[in-house]
Scaffold this motif. Structure first.
Motif, PDB file in Angstrom:
ATOM      1  N   TYR A 397       0.834  -1.196   0.000  1.00  0.00           N
ATOM      2  CA  TYR A 397       0.000   0.000   0.000  1.00  0.00           C
ATOM      3  C   TYR A 397       0.874   1.253   0.000  1.00  0.00           C
ATOM      4  CZ  TYR A 397      -4.709   1.812   0.825  1.00  0.00           C
ATOM      5  OH  TYR A 397      -5.931   2.398   0.687  1.00  0.00           O
ATOM      6  N   MET A 400       2.583   1.633  -3.288  1.00  0.00           N
ATOM      7  CA  MET A 400       1.645   2.060  -4.322  1.00  0.00           C
ATOM      8  C   MET A 400       1.385   3.559  -4.220  1.00  0.00           C
ATOM      9  SD  MET A 400      -1.291  -0.785  -4.710  1.00  0.00           S
ATOM     10  CE  MET A 400      -2.353   0.245  -5.729  1.00  0.00           C
ATOM     11  N   LEU A 493       4.039   9.846 -13.914  1.00  0.00           N
ATOM     12  CA  LEU A 493       4.530   8.669 -13.222  1.00  0.00           C
ATOM     13  C   LEU A 493       6.048   8.577 -13.166  1.00  0.00           C
ATOM     14  CD1 LEU A 493       2.591   5.450 -14.082  1.00  0.00           C
ATOM     15  CD2 LEU A 493       3.970   5.845 -12.084  1.00  0.00           C
TER      16      LEU A 493
ATOM     17  N   PRO B  79     -10.517  -4.666  -2.119  1.00  0.00           N
ATOM     18  CA  PRO B  79     -11.099  -3.788  -3.130  1.00  0.00           C
ATOM     19  C   PRO B  79     -10.508  -2.381  -3.112  1.00  0.00           C
ATOM     20  CG  PRO B  79     -12.776  -4.632  -1.626  1.00  0.00           C
ATOM     21  CD  PRO B  79     -11.496  -5.187  -1.172  1.00  0.00           C
ATOM     22  N   ALA B  80     -10.021  -1.934  -1.947  1.00  0.00           N
ATOM     23  CA  ALA B  80      -9.492  -0.570  -1.866  1.00  0.00           C
ATOM     24  C   ALA B  80      -8.388  -0.338  -2.887  1.00  0.00           C
ATOM     25  CB  ALA B  80      -8.991  -0.291  -0.458  1.00  0.00           C
ATOM     26  N   ILE B  81      -7.599  -1.362  -3.189  1.00  0.00           N
ATOM     27  CA  ILE B  81      -6.554  -1.183  -4.187  1.00  0.00           C
ATOM     28  C   ILE B  81      -6.760  -2.140  -5.362  1.00  0.00           C
ATOM     29  CG2 ILE B  81      -4.766  -0.165  -2.733  1.00  0.00           C
ATOM     30  CD1 ILE B  81      -3.671  -2.943  -2.249  1.00  0.00           C
ATOM     31  N   VAL B  83      -7.468  -5.371  -5.670  1.00  0.00           N
ATOM     32  CA  VAL B  83      -6.899  -6.713  -5.686  1.00  0.00           C
ATOM     33  C   VAL B  83      -8.024  -7.721  -5.516  1.00  0.00           C
ATOM     34  CG1 VAL B  83      -5.333  -8.297  -4.546  1.00  0.00           C
ATOM     35  CG2 VAL B  83      -4.750  -5.895  -4.699  1.00  0.00           C
ATOM     36  N   ASP B 195      -0.611  -1.392 -12.595  1.00  0.00           N
ATOM     37  CA  ASP B 195      -1.872  -0.995 -11.965  1.00  0.00           C
ATOM     38  C   ASP B 195      -2.108   0.496 -12.145  1.00  0.00           C
ATOM     39  OD1 ASP B 195      -4.048  -0.771  -9.886  1.00  0.00           O
ATOM     40  OD2 ASP B 195      -2.426   0.314  -8.898  1.00  0.00           O
ATOM     41  N   LEU B 196      -1.068   1.304 -11.913  1.00  0.00           N
ATOM     42  CA  LEU B 196      -1.264   2.749 -11.989  1.00  0.00           C
ATOM     43  C   LEU B 196      -1.581   3.176 -13.420  1.00  0.00           C
ATOM     44  CD1 LEU B 196       1.491   3.965  -9.550  1.00  0.00           C
ATOM     45  CD2 LEU B 196      -0.945   3.777  -9.165  1.00  0.00           C
ATOM     46  N   GLN B 199      -5.081   2.528 -13.839  1.00  0.00           N
ATOM     47  CA  GLN B 199      -5.875   3.514 -13.111  1.00  0.00           C
ATOM     48  C   GLN B 199      -5.914   4.844 -13.851  1.00  0.00           C
ATOM     49  OE1 GLN B 199      -4.549   6.022 -10.616  1.00  0.00           O
ATOM     50  NE2 GLN B 199      -6.301   6.230  -9.259  1.00  0.00           N
ATOM     51  N   HIS B 205      -8.374   1.170  -9.564  1.00  0.00           N
ATOM     52  CA  HIS B 205      -7.220   0.284  -9.479  1.00  0.00           C
ATOM     53  C   HIS B 205      -7.589  -1.117  -9.913  1.00  0.00           C
ATOM     54  CE1 HIS B 205      -4.486   2.961  -7.389  1.00  0.00           C
ATOM     55  NE2 HIS B 205      -5.514   3.405  -6.691  1.00  0.00           N
ATOM     56  N   PHE B 207      -5.425  -5.110 -10.464  1.00  0.00           N
ATOM     57  CA  PHE B 207      -4.231  -5.925 -10.691  1.00  0.00           C
ATOM     58  C   PHE B 207      -4.599  -7.176 -11.485  1.00  0.00           C
ATOM     59  CE2 PHE B 207      -2.900  -3.436  -7.049  1.00  0.00           C
ATOM     60  CZ  PHE B 207      -1.606  -3.122  -7.381  1.00  0.00           C
TER      61      PHE B 207
END
Lengths: 499, 526
Positions: A397, A400, A493, B79-81, B83, B195-196, B199, B205, B207
């Protein structure tokens, strides 16, 4: 400034957990003082009961969405403050429950120990709500005050005395720095409340920059980030182990709450100016902590240096300067809480039997106590960030968040550090599992310690395997940082250091 | 997005989850068993046996001639990121499952009568290793994949360290972990960039491999991600020049780990599963450097193997050479090359693992690492020597065996890409024959030199009293030999399974210009 202080019953309700804890602490002191000589174990259990009640109250606040400000904005109770308070109380409960047996081995003042621990916890809870410069100063000193005594608790032990003195002198010095910084900021802006300062801050003057740097130095001292880490190894080493465990988690969490408010609210408009500072601190903390940890032969010192490195990871989240960065820090703290407190609990449990904290004496621990060895393995792997443990999700996290802010170089350095840290964690693992014990007698663990360690293990596993509820909570607790998102999504990025 | 067939409709129960967690549950049950050695060994064989039966069922239920993801399971995890717990297999991964299940069972069989200290931990670690490998093979979410990828280090670390035989096993275990960890950390950065990027395009997000395939990505970003992922996969595979850990780990670890690490080609699996489909432009741009790297690996590995006198060290370097072939095939990026590379990974699982088993048979008879000291071992052990030469020739691509089919397709693909790649590749085949035959000649056929073997306890006995294969060893060697000839003589069923998926990869690389190229560096690419 016109200061009218009015308090209604509804206002006092916001302070309920703190008020309750204060009364409870006083009661503990009375119980300890009555001549009937209550067993000190009972006081420990009463402390846990009081803390648990506080925890329940805080959860009630969270579920019912109780928020508000007090004392003309000095004290704020928002979801983030509740989040940190729950963090602090939870860590204190674990610390008290791992202390109970150690306290019985203290030469004197056994009852007062709990009083001091709870006072410091109370201070840390207030820190989580501090919203202006004065309350930052007061609550920070309040928290540290208990620790001055706790660190030097083993009166007969020169190491403990040395640690206490070092901590006191440096702590007092830091208080001076903090006060100086506050006076500069107040002088430059005429405001004390963090959100007000943000509004009046135009082009920052030299005095203001110096003020914030001093404030950062004082907070950096509390969390033990390089170059303000010098006290950590000696104090960790000398203090009684439960105090070390406490010191390594609760005040750091509280100081991070203040840092989040200062950097993400007050200084939100100046991210480009301070990101580089945090990037540097993060890189140096991680690298220094991890490299020096390799050379340690004492478990507590190893954990001290690994703690410096862990704080470096946390600062990465701060450097990300985004809501996601805030979320990642707060989630990281939980992972750190369970793993670090768990590791210290194992150190305590082992020291109770073999009376040593040297890594060499962990040889063959698996033969002597498979439970302790497995627990330690789990905690160390979580600290290193191995999936599917809490530390992995937390590191993922944080990285990221930093990547999203464009800090690729920082992330790569962070990941290289993961590899370095894996090296010394594995050395401990190797000692426990491969080496033959010099003394094969079993290491027995008391039920209280077993329970504490099991809770930490459960936390480490649950946060790793099913982090969803925790993350949802974290996301909702960081709403106050929503304004930061706009800044970061526009960044590209591939910038090496962002900004 | 690719078509998906969910497990619920296809087979009625979440078979992939069961394949992952059955060994873990088995390991836990074994942990609770009383320390009865026999019971533990039986339990280990039972669990891996059930696993193999399930896998065979899966292979029969698998629909051929389709590139769809099958037996899919999908649940939100973080889910927050973005996955999710997303499992599924297609023609690329399905055969690996069968190979893993078979090798796990054979490893358990192999360990059956070995004197092993702490047998409980050993069986548990083997089962955990199997579970993580299965997890790697069926994960369609990159974080989930990474979780299993990292977890695999833990059982392998303990297996090498606790049950290895070599003097340098501690050193080797640490080296293995740090090498692969460094690679996978860089890989993690690559995964996060993927991922980014997603996004940036879609605002959320993810994966998920299938979702990530839909997100266009600029060529320079693709190159960056490709390199980052490359470090992870190359260190695990390992391909030249990231191979420094391999020989030490394979020589000093127990045979079971050598079989798993050298037999199941997870690193190169990562290339065909993730790198090539996700980053088609970068793959094309790097075709020449990667081909050259793989050719250097082929020749280097073969030459170093020629110089070895320790069988397992020879196998380690031959493994580097073989992986060079696989990478050469994959990065021709044409149908034959990819097909050959994929088939060769399966082949090597049988041949390399088979040779490691042979080495294990020899060492369990007390022979020292350096077999060339003895000579004439064929006399006391004719059957073992027979299997040795059959599997050995298969591993270097002798016609009629599986290795021939794989290497032929790879070289065909390589010639199509550039004649020089094919030409150097052929040289590698010749060197392969040379090292395996020369070693075989010295160890097995040459006139006996040393006639007494001294085991680690110092007991001595004459070479002539060595016994030949026992029934269990016959089972292991025969089952591998059957697979070798099956693929060698009638590979059609295997191609049926993988062809559609391989074609999908080829299409993706060919047509990627349509949706994945940015205008920025189009000209910069060859």
């Amino acid at each position: 400034m016109n200061f009218t202080l009015s308090l209604s019953g509804a206002d006092l309700l916001l302070l309920l957990p703190e008020i309750f804890l204060t009364i409870w602490i006083c009661m503990l002191l009375v119980v300890d003082a009555v001549p009937s000589r209550v067993s000190k174990r009972v006081i420990g259990k009463l402390s846990i009961a009081g803390l648990s009640a506080t925890l329940v109250a805080l959860f009630w606040f969270y579920i019912n969405g109780k928020t508000g400000t007090l004392f003309n904005g000095m004290y704020v109770l928002d979801p983030m403050a509740i989040y940190f308070k729950i963090f602090i109380v939870a860590s204190t409960i674990l610390v008290v429950s791992m202390s109970i047996e150690s306290v019985e081995r203290f030469p004197a003042f056994r009852g007062e120990y709990y009083f001091l621990v709870l006072m410091s916890a109370l201070g840390a809870m207030l820190m989580a709500s501090a919203n202006d410069l004065v309350s930052i100063f007061v609550t920070l000193e309040f928290t540290t005050f208990g620790f001055y005594i706790l660190v030097a608790y083993l009166r007969e032990d020169p190491k403990s005395n040395e640690a206490g003195l070092k901590f006191f002198i440096l702590g007092a010095f830091t208080a001076g720095i903090l006060a100086f910084g506050i006076s500069l900021i107040y002088g430059a802006t005429g405001k004390l409340i963090l959100t007000d300062i943000a509004q009046v801050m135009g082009e920052p003057s030299v005095a203001l920059i110096a003020g914030f740097l001093l404030l950062f130095a004082a907070l950096g001292f509390k969390i033990g980030a390089v170059p303000l880490h010098a006290w950590i190894p000696d104090v960790y080493h000398g203090a009684p182990t439960p105090v070390t465990a406490f010191l390594s988690v609760a005040p750091k969490g509280a100081a991070l709450a203040i840092m989040l408010r200062v950097f993400f609210v007050t200084l939100a408009g100046f991210t480009a100016e301070w990101i580089w500072l945090l990037v540097l601190v993060a890189i140096v903390s991680m690298t220094y902590g991890n490299i020096v940890a390799i050379a340690q032969s004492n478990m507590k010192r190893l954990l001290a240096y690994s703690g410096i490195a862990q704080i470096g990871n946390v600062v990465i989240g701060l450097a990300a300067a985004s809501k996601m960065g805030g979320e990642s820090i707060m989630f990281y703290l939980w992972a750190y809480l369970f793993a670090n407190l768990g590791a210290f609990a194992v150190v305590i449990a082992v020291a109770h039997v073999i009376n040593s904290e040297e890594i060499e004496d962990y040889s063959g621990l698996n033969r002597r106590s498979p439970f302790l060895a497995f627990a330690m393995l789990l905690f160390l792997l979580s600290l290193a960030g191995v999936p599917p443990l809490a530390g992995f999700i937390a590191k993922l996290y944080i990285f990221m968040a930093a990547m999203k802010a464009g800090l690729i170089t920082l992330v790569v350095i962070g990941l290289v550090n993961v590899v370095i840290s894996m090296y010394y964690y594995l050395i401990v693992v190797k000692k426990m599992y491969i080496n033959e014990p010099t003394d094969p007698s079993p290491v027995t663990v008391s039920p209280t310690m077993t329970a504490t360690i099991s809770v930490a293990m459960a936390g480490t596993l649950i946060l790793g395997i099913w982090p969803k509820p925790f993350l949802d909570w974290t996301v909702s607790a960081t709403q106050i940082f929503s304004h930061l998102n706009i800044v970061t999504t526009t960044q590209s990025l591939t910038l090496p250091f962002g900004g | 997005m690719l078509e998906q067939t969910f497990a619920a409709t296809q087979i009625g129960f979440p078979i992939l989850s069961i394949l992952i967690f059955l060994p873990l549950v088995g390991a836990m049950l074994i942990w609770m068993l009383k320390s009865d050695e026999l019971l533990v060994r039986i339990a280990g064989i039972a669990v891996t046996g059930i696993e193999l039966a399930l896998t065979v069922w899966l292979l029969f239920a698998f629909k051929t001639h389709t590139a769809a993801m099958q037996f899919v399971e999908q649940v939100d995890w973080i889910p927050a990121i973005g996955v999710s717990y997303h499992l599924g297999i297609d023609g690329i991964s399905v055969l690996f499952l069968g190979v893993t299940a078979l090798l796990s069972l054979l490893t358990m069989l192999f360990s059956w009568d070995l004197a092993i200290e702490k047998i409980k931990g050993y069986v548990m670690a083997l089962l955990a290793l199997q579970a993580t490998v299965m997890g790697i093979l069926v994960s369609l979410d990159l974080v989930l994949f990474f979780v299993f990828w990292e977890l695999m280090l833990i059982p392998s670390y303990f297996l090498i360290k606790l049950w290895g035989a070599g003097k340098i096993r501690e050193h080797a275990a640490l080296k293995y972990v740090l090498y692969t960890l460094t690679g996978s950390m860089l890989m993690l950065v690559g995964i996060i960039i993927l991922d980014l990027n997603y996004q940036e395009v879609n605002g959320i997000h993810s994966f998920d491999l299938l979702a990530l395939l839909t997100a266009p990505m600029s060529a320079d970003k693709q190159l960056l991600v490709f390199l980052l992922l490359f470090f992870g996969f190359a260190a695990k595979a390992p391909i030249f020049p990231f191979h420094a850990w391999l020989a030490d780990a394979l020589v000093s670890g127990p045979v079971a780990v050598s079989v798993a690490l050298a037999g199941i080609k997870l690193g190169t699996y990562g290339f065909i599963r993730f790198s090539i489909p996700l980053l088609p432009d970068a793959s094309r741009a790097l075709l020449v450097p990667l081909s050259v790297l793989s050719l250097v690996g082929i020749i280097y590995g073969a030459f170093v193997a020629l110089a070895q006198s320790d069988l397992r060290r020879l196998l380690a370097f031959s493994s580097i050479s073989h992986l060079g072939f696989v990478v050469l095939g994959l990065f021709t990026l044409n149908f034959h090359g990819l097909q050959g590379g994929l088939l060769q990974m399966i082949n090597l699982a049988f041949t390399t693992a088979g040779l490691f088993f042979i080495a294990g048979f020899l060492y369990s008879r007390g022979l020292q690492d350096d077999l060339t000291r003895y000579g004439g071992l064929v006399t006391p052990m004719p059957a073992l020597a027979g299997f040795f030469i059959v599997i050995g020739l298969a591993s270097v691509g002798f016609p009629g065996t599986n290795g021939f089919v794989g290497e032929f397709l790879i070289l065909l693909g390589a010639f199509k890409a550039h004649w020089a790649f094919g030409a150097v590749g052929v040289l590698g085949v010749i060197l392969g024959l040379a090292y395996i035959l020369w070693y075989y000649e010295r160890a097995m056929l040459a006139p006996p030199q040393e006639t007494v073997i001294r085991d680690h306890r110092g007991n001595e006995r004459p070479v002539s009293t060595l016994r030949d294969l026992n029934p269990r060893e016959w089972v292991i060697a025969t089952s591998l030999t059957i697979m070798i000839f099956w693929i060698g003589l009638y590979p059609a069923p295997f191609f049926d399974m993988m062809d559609a998926s391989v074609q999908a990869v080829v299409d993706r690389v060919d047509h990627s210009t349509r949706f994945a190229m940015s205008s920025v560096s189009r000209e910069a690419l060859p």
